[in-house]
Design a protein around this motif. Sequence first.
Motif, PDB file in Angstrom:
ATOM      1  N   ASP A 147      29.993  56.991 122.193  1.00 19.48           N
ATOM      2  CA  ASP A 147      28.529  56.738 122.883  1.00 19.48           C
ATOM      3  C   ASP A 147      28.876  55.965 124.517  1.00 19.48           C
ATOM      4  N   GLU A 159      19.244  58.237 122.947  1.00 18.83           N
ATOM      5  CA  GLU A 159      18.535  57.043 122.337  1.00 18.83           C
ATOM      6  C   GLU A 159      17.868  56.308 123.414  1.00 18.83           C
ATOM      7  N   LYS A 173      15.882  52.488 124.035  1.00 16.99           N
ATOM      8  CA  LYS A 173      15.000  51.211 123.286  1.00 16.99           C
ATOM      9  C   LYS A 173      14.497  50.290 124.273  1.00 16.99           C
ATOM     10  N   ASN A 201      11.991  51.944 119.478  1.00 21.46           N
ATOM     11  CA  ASN A 201      13.283  52.895 119.873  1.00 21.46           C
ATOM     12  C   ASN A 201      12.823  54.247 119.338  1.00 21.46           C
ATOM     13  N   TYR A 202      13.578  55.092 120.282  1.00 22.87           N
ATOM     14  CA  TYR A 202      13.373  56.690 120.097  1.00 22.87           C
ATOM     15  C   TYR A 202      14.611  57.267 120.316  1.00 22.87           C
ATOM     16  N   THR A 203      14.884  58.162 119.170  1.00 20.48           N
ATOM     17  CA  THR A 203      16.194  58.837 118.982  1.00 20.48           C
ATOM     18  C   THR A 203      15.836  60.359 119.042  1.00 20.48           C
ATOM     19  N   TYR A 204      16.475  60.977 119.677  1.00 24.92           N
ATOM     20  CA  TYR A 204      16.296  62.713 119.762  1.00 24.92           C
ATOM     21  C   TYR A 204      17.691  63.133 119.152  1.00 24.92           C
ATOM     22  N   THR A 205      18.022  63.893 118.179  1.00 24.28           N
ATOM     23  CA  THR A 205      19.136  64.335 117.505  1.00 24.28           C
ATOM     24  C   THR A 205      19.211  65.679 117.503  1.00 24.28           C
ATOM     25  N   ASN A 229      13.771  64.209 115.745  1.00 26.83           N
ATOM     26  CA  ASN A 229      13.021  63.218 116.213  1.00 26.83           C
ATOM     27  C   ASN A 229      12.879  61.916 115.437  1.00 26.83           C
ATOM     28  N   ARG A 230      13.156  60.582 115.933  1.00 27.58           N
ATOM     29  CA  ARG A 230      12.893  59.310 115.194  1.00 27.58           C
ATOM     30  C   ARG A 230      12.534  58.300 116.058  1.00 27.58           C
TER      31      ARG A 230
END
Length: 178
Positions: free
Chosen positions: A41, A93, A95, A109-113, A130-131
């Motif tokens: 990362d 991600e 934050k 927090n947002y995460t695209y996977t 998406n989270r």
Amino acid sequence: GSYGESVNMPTLYQRFASANYGWFEQIANPDLQAERMRGFDAGIEQSFFDDKLSFEANYFGNKYSDYIGYEYDDFGTKGWYTNINSAKISGIEGKITYAPSKKLKIMLNYTYTKSEDEETGIELPSVPKNRINGTVYYKPHERVDLWAGATGYSERTYAMGNSDKLGGYVDVSLGGSV
């Protein structure tokens, strides 16, 4: 940034726990192999106003061999853990953290996977694209911590090679410690 390698051994449940729940049968997979992962990362973090407000942005990439996935039959009445020879999961991600005082902190927090079976090009099952989550931490006393949070997940693929989608859902957590 960071780089790491890991091994995830299958659990006894994944390998040996078969069960019949009436409408659904869980089938054990004693041949399940250990999952191996190499990942990295890279990101940035910037703080403002004496660290009361901070922003983070990260990119992550993971390559797996023998990824431990989950399969369903065509009717959704049977399921089992399986190894996917070669898979990758990557994403971004972001934050935001706001801590106006020592007693209060708010995080969003947002995460695209993106996930893929590298042999077939098919999206991995049960990995949401998406989270988004948010948590509020409150410390009313030096020995008391309270928190409340919610995490929302977007729809995700039901099973390998299947266009059916499982709906999104929200997890809510409340907690405290003394």
